[in-house]
Enzyme design. Structure first.
Site, PDB file in Angstrom:
ATOM      1  CG  ASN A   1      -3.259   3.642  -0.221  1.00 30.22           C
ATOM      2  OD1 ASN A   1      -4.480   3.733  -0.158  1.00 30.22           O
ATOM      3  ND2 ASN A   1      -2.640   2.483  -0.229  1.00 30.22           N
TER       4      ASN A   1
ATOM      5  CD  GLU B   1      -2.529   3.545  -6.867  1.00 33.93           C
ATOM      6  OE1 GLU B   1      -1.949   2.933  -5.959  1.00 33.93           O
ATOM      7  OE2 GLU B   1      -2.968   4.707  -6.727  1.00 33.93           O
TER       8      GLU B   1
ATOM      9  CB  SER C   1      -0.847   0.045   1.286  1.00 31.95           C
ATOM     10  OG  SER C   1      -1.683  -1.068   1.367  1.00 31.95           O
TER      11      SER C   1
ATOM     12  CG  HIS D   1      -1.652  -0.472  -4.545  1.00 35.95           C
ATOM     13  ND1 HIS D   1      -2.228   0.769  -4.386  1.00 35.95           N
ATOM     14  CD2 HIS D   1      -1.896  -1.129  -3.397  1.00 35.95           C
ATOM     15  CE1 HIS D   1      -2.770   0.853  -3.190  1.00 35.95           C
ATOM     16  NE2 HIS D   1      -2.574  -0.285  -2.569  1.00 35.95           N
TER      17      HIS D   1
HETATM   18  N1  CAA Z   1     -17.027 -10.046  -3.753  1.00 38.72           N
HETATM   19  C1  CAA Z   1     -18.012 -10.047  -4.657  1.00 38.72           C
HETATM   20  N2  CAA Z   1     -18.971  -9.121  -4.702  1.00 38.72           N
HETATM   21  C2  CAA Z   1     -18.919  -8.122  -3.802  1.00 38.72           C
HETATM   22  C3  CAA Z   1     -17.921  -8.035  -2.812  1.00 38.72           C
HETATM   23  C4  CAA Z   1     -16.951  -9.063  -2.824  1.00 38.72           C
HETATM   24  N3  CAA Z   1     -15.932  -9.081  -1.926  1.00 38.72           N
HETATM   25  N4  CAA Z   1     -18.145  -6.924  -2.059  1.00 38.72           N
HETATM   26  C5  CAA Z   1     -19.228  -6.360  -2.548  1.00 38.72           C
HETATM   27  N5  CAA Z   1     -19.692  -7.059  -3.606  1.00 38.72           N
HETATM   28  C6  CAA Z   1     -20.842  -6.752  -4.430  1.00 38.72           C
HETATM   29  C7  CAA Z   1     -22.147  -7.063  -3.747  1.00 38.72           C
HETATM   30  O1  CAA Z   1     -22.538  -8.391  -4.093  1.00 38.72           O
HETATM   31  C8  CAA Z   1     -23.071  -6.040  -4.358  1.00 38.72           C
HETATM   32  O2  CAA Z   1     -23.463  -6.480  -5.662  1.00 38.72           O
HETATM   33  P1  CAA Z   1     -24.846  -5.897  -6.231  1.00 38.72           P
HETATM   34  O3  CAA Z   1     -24.812  -4.381  -6.020  1.00 38.72           O
HETATM   35  O4  CAA Z   1     -24.855  -6.301  -7.665  1.00 38.72           O
HETATM   36  O5  CAA Z   1     -25.923  -6.551  -5.390  1.00 38.72           O
HETATM   37  C9  CAA Z   1     -22.150  -4.839  -4.594  1.00 38.72           C
HETATM   38  O6  CAA Z   1     -20.837  -5.339  -4.643  1.00 38.72           O
HETATM   39  C10 CAA Z   1     -22.310  -3.861  -3.507  1.00 38.72           C
HETATM   40  O7  CAA Z   1     -21.954  -4.506  -2.306  1.00 38.72           O
HETATM   41  P2  CAA Z   1     -22.840  -4.286  -0.989  1.00 38.72           P
HETATM   42  O8  CAA Z   1     -24.284  -4.272  -1.418  1.00 38.72           O
HETATM   43  O9  CAA Z   1     -22.367  -5.238   0.015  1.00 38.72           O
HETATM   44  O10 CAA Z   1     -22.496  -2.866  -0.358  1.00 38.72           O
HETATM   45  P3  CAA Z   1     -21.958  -1.585  -1.031  1.00 38.72           P
HETATM   46  O11 CAA Z   1     -22.912  -1.103  -2.052  1.00 38.72           O
HETATM   47  O12 CAA Z   1     -21.567  -0.667   0.047  1.00 38.72           O
HETATM   48  O13 CAA Z   1     -20.629  -2.055  -1.773  1.00 38.72           O
HETATM   49  C11 CAA Z   1     -18.326  -1.910  -1.475  1.00 38.72           C
HETATM   50  C12 CAA Z   1     -19.574  -2.609  -1.009  1.00 38.72           C
HETATM   51  C13 CAA Z   1     -18.102  -2.234  -2.947  1.00 38.72           C
HETATM   52  C14 CAA Z   1     -17.176  -2.397  -0.635  1.00 38.72           C
HETATM   53  C15 CAA Z   1     -18.524  -0.373  -1.290  1.00 38.72           C
HETATM   54  O14 CAA Z   1     -18.952  -0.142   0.040  1.00 38.72           O
HETATM   55  C16 CAA Z   1     -17.261   0.408  -1.534  1.00 38.72           C
HETATM   56  O15 CAA Z   1     -16.904   0.639  -2.669  1.00 38.72           O
HETATM   57  N6  CAA Z   1     -16.576   0.827  -0.424  1.00 38.72           N
HETATM   58  C17 CAA Z   1     -15.342   1.603  -0.541  1.00 38.72           C
HETATM   59  C18 CAA Z   1     -14.204   0.638  -0.743  1.00 38.72           C
HETATM   60  C19 CAA Z   1     -12.895   1.381  -0.912  1.00 38.72           C
HETATM   61  O16 CAA Z   1     -12.780   2.589  -0.799  1.00 38.72           O
HETATM   62  N7  CAA Z   1     -11.842   0.594  -1.196  1.00 38.72           N
HETATM   63  C20 CAA Z   1     -10.483   1.116  -1.284  1.00 38.72           C
HETATM   64  C21 CAA Z   1      -9.806   1.013   0.067  1.00 38.72           C
HETATM   65  S1  CAA Z   1      -8.161   1.629   0.008  1.00 38.72           S
HETATM   66  C22 CAA Z   1      -7.306   0.305  -0.661  1.00 38.72           C
HETATM   67  O17 CAA Z   1      -7.851  -0.718  -0.936  1.00 38.72           O
HETATM   68  C23 CAA Z   1      -5.846   0.530  -0.894  1.00 38.72           C
HETATM   69  C24 CAA Z   1      -4.914   0.197   0.259  1.00 38.72           C
HETATM   70  O18 CAA Z   1      -3.758  -0.049   0.007  1.00 38.72           O
HETATM   71  C25 CAA Z   1      -5.412   0.247   1.648  1.00 38.72           C
HETATM   72  P1  NAD Z   2      -3.966  -9.597   5.624  1.00 37.20           P
HETATM   73  O1  NAD Z   2      -3.479  -9.475   7.036  1.00 37.20           O
HETATM   74  O2  NAD Z   2      -5.421  -9.780   5.348  1.00 37.20           O
HETATM   75  O3  NAD Z   2      -3.212 -10.803   4.886  1.00 37.20           O
HETATM   76  C1  NAD Z   2      -1.817 -10.943   4.959  1.00 37.20           C
HETATM   77  C2  NAD Z   2      -1.541 -12.410   4.671  1.00 37.20           C
HETATM   78  O4  NAD Z   2      -0.137 -12.575   4.493  1.00 37.20           O
HETATM   79  C3  NAD Z   2      -1.956 -13.329   5.840  1.00 37.20           C
HETATM   80  O5  NAD Z   2      -2.714 -14.405   5.335  1.00 37.20           O
HETATM   81  C4  NAD Z   2      -0.621 -13.801   6.412  1.00 37.20           C
HETATM   82  O6  NAD Z   2      -0.682 -15.115   6.932  1.00 37.20           O
HETATM   83  C5  NAD Z   2       0.250 -13.765   5.156  1.00 37.20           C
HETATM   84  N1  NAD Z   2       1.692 -13.665   5.421  1.00 37.20           N
HETATM   85  C6  NAD Z   2       2.313 -12.843   6.305  1.00 37.20           C
HETATM   86  N2  NAD Z   2       3.648 -13.039   6.245  1.00 37.20           N
HETATM   87  C7  NAD Z   2       3.850 -13.982   5.280  1.00 37.20           C
HETATM   88  C8  NAD Z   2       5.003 -14.609   4.725  1.00 37.20           C
HETATM   89  N3  NAD Z   2       6.227 -14.291   5.182  1.00 37.20           N
HETATM   90  N4  NAD Z   2       4.845 -15.526   3.740  1.00 37.20           N
HETATM   91  C9  NAD Z   2       3.606 -15.850   3.291  1.00 37.20           C
HETATM   92  N5  NAD Z   2       2.470 -15.298   3.772  1.00 37.20           N
HETATM   93  C10 NAD Z   2       2.601 -14.377   4.746  1.00 37.20           C
HETATM   94  O7  NAD Z   2      -3.410  -8.296   4.873  1.00 37.20           O
HETATM   95  P2  NAD Z   2      -4.013  -7.578   3.557  1.00 37.20           P
HETATM   96  O8  NAD Z   2      -5.024  -6.558   3.974  1.00 37.20           O
HETATM   97  O9  NAD Z   2      -4.369  -8.619   2.556  1.00 37.20           O
HETATM   98  O10 NAD Z   2      -2.712  -6.771   3.050  1.00 37.20           O
HETATM   99  C11 NAD Z   2      -1.690  -7.464   2.397  1.00 37.20           C
HETATM  100  C12 NAD Z   2      -0.846  -6.453   1.625  1.00 37.20           C
HETATM  101  O11 NAD Z   2      -1.679  -5.759   0.699  1.00 37.20           O
HETATM  102  C13 NAD Z   2      -0.197  -5.384   2.501  1.00 37.20           C
HETATM  103  O12 NAD Z   2       1.028  -5.021   1.924  1.00 37.20           O
HETATM  104  C14 NAD Z   2      -1.205  -4.238   2.406  1.00 37.20           C
HETATM  105  O13 NAD Z   2      -0.617  -2.968   2.643  1.00 37.20           O
HETATM  106  C15 NAD Z   2      -1.634  -4.351   0.957  1.00 37.20           C
HETATM  107  N6  NAD Z   2      -2.952  -3.783   0.636  1.00 37.20           N
HETATM  108  C16 NAD Z   2      -3.969  -3.858   1.556  1.00 37.20           C
HETATM  109  C17 NAD Z   2      -5.230  -3.331   1.212  1.00 37.20           C
HETATM  110  C18 NAD Z   2      -6.388  -3.407   2.180  1.00 37.20           C
HETATM  111  O14 NAD Z   2      -7.380  -2.647   2.010  1.00 37.20           O
HETATM  112  N7  NAD Z   2      -6.315  -4.257   3.182  1.00 37.20           N
HETATM  113  C19 NAD Z   2      -5.431  -2.776  -0.048  1.00 37.20           C
HETATM  114  C20 NAD Z   2      -4.374  -2.745  -0.965  1.00 37.20           C
HETATM  115  C21 NAD Z   2      -3.122  -3.247  -0.615  1.00 37.20           C
END
Ligand code: CAA
Ligand code: NAD
Length: 309
Positions: free
Chosen positions: A210, A172, A137, A160
């Site tokens: 991010n 990404e 991330s 990503h």
């Molecule tokens: N697998 C399959 N289908 C899924 C699903 C999954 N894991 N999650 C949701 N869906 C589907 C549902 O079946 C539903 O389908 P329909 O609309 O056709 O019925 C649809 O997606 C919507 O899901 P929900 O009805 O459960 O609820 P929602 O409308 O709130 O959607 C969500 C869920 C798609 C997660 C939405 O809430 C959303 O977009 N949230 C924001 C997510 C976000 O910002 N993600 C980025 C996080 S940052 C990141 O990821 C980067 C990092 O490194 C941290």
């Molecule tokens: P998570 O905790 O759900 O899963 C991590 C997995 O890695 C676990 O199953 C753990 O057992 C496994 N693991 C840890 N060390 C390991 C090793 N040495 N060898 C093999 N497996 C190992 O975490 P996550 O949310 O899936 O995040 C995983 C990566 O993806 C991180 O780098 C995170 O920053 C990135 N990421 C997370 C998100 C998010 O929304 N959670 C979105 C994009 C990217």
């Protein structure tokens, strides 16, 4: 024996066999979407329990998709789910996981040393042609890759994806100064085959999303800590006032409070000193550290700012 990687008409590698290390929230999602696109996918994790968790995440997601596709036909739903699982294997053996792999995507814990340790180990095991990628991330792709050989670093990129991977269209793609153009081309082609929209960006903290999203999420948590408003009201306000699908506290729970904490720590330790990140943006937040230390990691552990059990 390893077959030479097939190539696209442009000469870029044609990625058909994927290995995902770390089958958690993201790794399971990436593996699922690739298997749905027809790739042969191996998921490697640390334990059978972790692999069981991966399979459960994928089954739940595929079942939702199958029910939407064939609402009244449980046989067709089962055929769809089984068809995707036919492309998926799971193993705790790294050697078995990377045999014959065109691409390895790492999605393990967001910790630089742990990622480097894994890639250092895999570099000596994988075929010279196998492409390496990280789903990090927030960490530097260049720093993750620096433990690999010169030739491997030419085949190393950031890939990503976003959570939940089956739903979020964005990926990404982050090249380093050493990433060869044909590797980037192969990854862009793979994104499209998986039904995703790729964007490219520099190897800077948090890439595009991010860099903007994490400071926002951390500031929302500080808002809760200061008592400016409740977590529920902050989320309601952002959904109704800014039109986001999830409020920042629900989204923090969804991403994983442990992952969010790892991201903030990684930037504090690596990116403040380089002047890339402002120290104030990533100052420690007591309420976040407390929740994580109590095992309240968000949706994945059943409780974070909100309760999911
Ligand atoms: N697998 C399959 N289908 C899924 C699903 C999954 N894991 N999650 C949701 N869906 C589907 C549902 O079946 C539903 O389908 P329909 O609309 O056709 O019925 C649809 O997606 C919507 O899901 P929900 O009805 O459960 O609820 P929602 O409308 O709130 O959607 C969500 C869920 C798609 C997660 C939405 O809430 C959303 O977009 N949230 C924001 C997510 C976000 O910002 N993600 C980025 C996080 S940052 C990141 O990821 C980067 C990092 O490194 C941290
Ligand atoms: P998570 O905790 O759900 O899963 C991590 C997995 O890695 C676990 O199953 C753990 O057992 C496994 N693991 C840890 N060390 C390991 C090793 N040495 N060898 C093999 N497996 C190992 O975490 P996550 O949310 O899936 O995040 C995983 C990566 O993806 C991180 O780098 C995170 O920053 C990135 N990421 C997370 C998100 C998010 O929304 N959670 C979105 C994009 C990217």
């Amino acid at each position: 024996t390893y077959n030479a990687i097939r190539t696209l008409s442009t000469g870029a590698p044609d990625i058909q066999r994927l290995t995902v290390f770390g089958g958690g929230l993201m790794g399971a999602g990436i593996a699922q979407v690739a298997a749905q696109a027809g790739l042969k996918v191996a998921i490697a994790d640390l334990s059978d329990q972790a692999l069981e968790n991966s399979r459960n995440i994928i089954t739940k997601s595929l079942t939702r998709i199958a029910r939407k596709k064939n609402p009244d036909d449980s046989a067709a739903q089962k055929q769809f789910v089984d068809g995707v699982f036919a492309n998926l294997t799971t193993t705790t053996s790294a050697q078995e996981a990377i045999a014959d792999s065109d691409l390895v995507i790492e999605a393990i814990v967001e910790n630089l040393a742990t990622k480097q340790e894994l890639f250092r180990r895999l570099d000596g095991m994988a075929d010279p042609k196998t492409i390496f990628a990280s789903n990090t991330s927030s960490l530097s792709i260049r720093k993750i890759a620096e433990v690999c050989s010169d030739d491997r670093r030419k085949r190393f990129s950031g890939v990503h994806a976003f959570n939940p991977v089956p739903q979020m269209k964005l990926i990404e793609i982050i090249s380093t100064s050493e990433t060869q153009p044909e590797i980037t081309e192969a990854l862009l082609d793979l994104c499209k085959r998986m039904g995703k929209t790729p964007v490219q960006c520099a190897d800077t903290p948090g890439f595009i999303v991010n860099r903007l999203l994490v400071p926002y999420l951390l500031e929302a948590i500080r808002m809760v800590e200061r008592g400016d408003a409740t977590a529920a009201d902050i989320d309601t306000a952002m959904k109704l006032g800014a039109g986001v699908p999830m409020g920042p506290l629900e989204l923090s729970d969804f991403v994983g409070l442990d992952t969010l904490s790892h991201i903030a720590r990684g930037w504090r330790e690596e990116r403040v000193q380089t002047g890339e990140i402002d120290a104030k943006q990533v100052e420690e937040i007591k309420i976040l550290d407390k929740l994580v230390s109590e095992g309240k990691k968000g949706r994945k552990s059943g409780e974070g700012f909100f309760n999911y059990s």
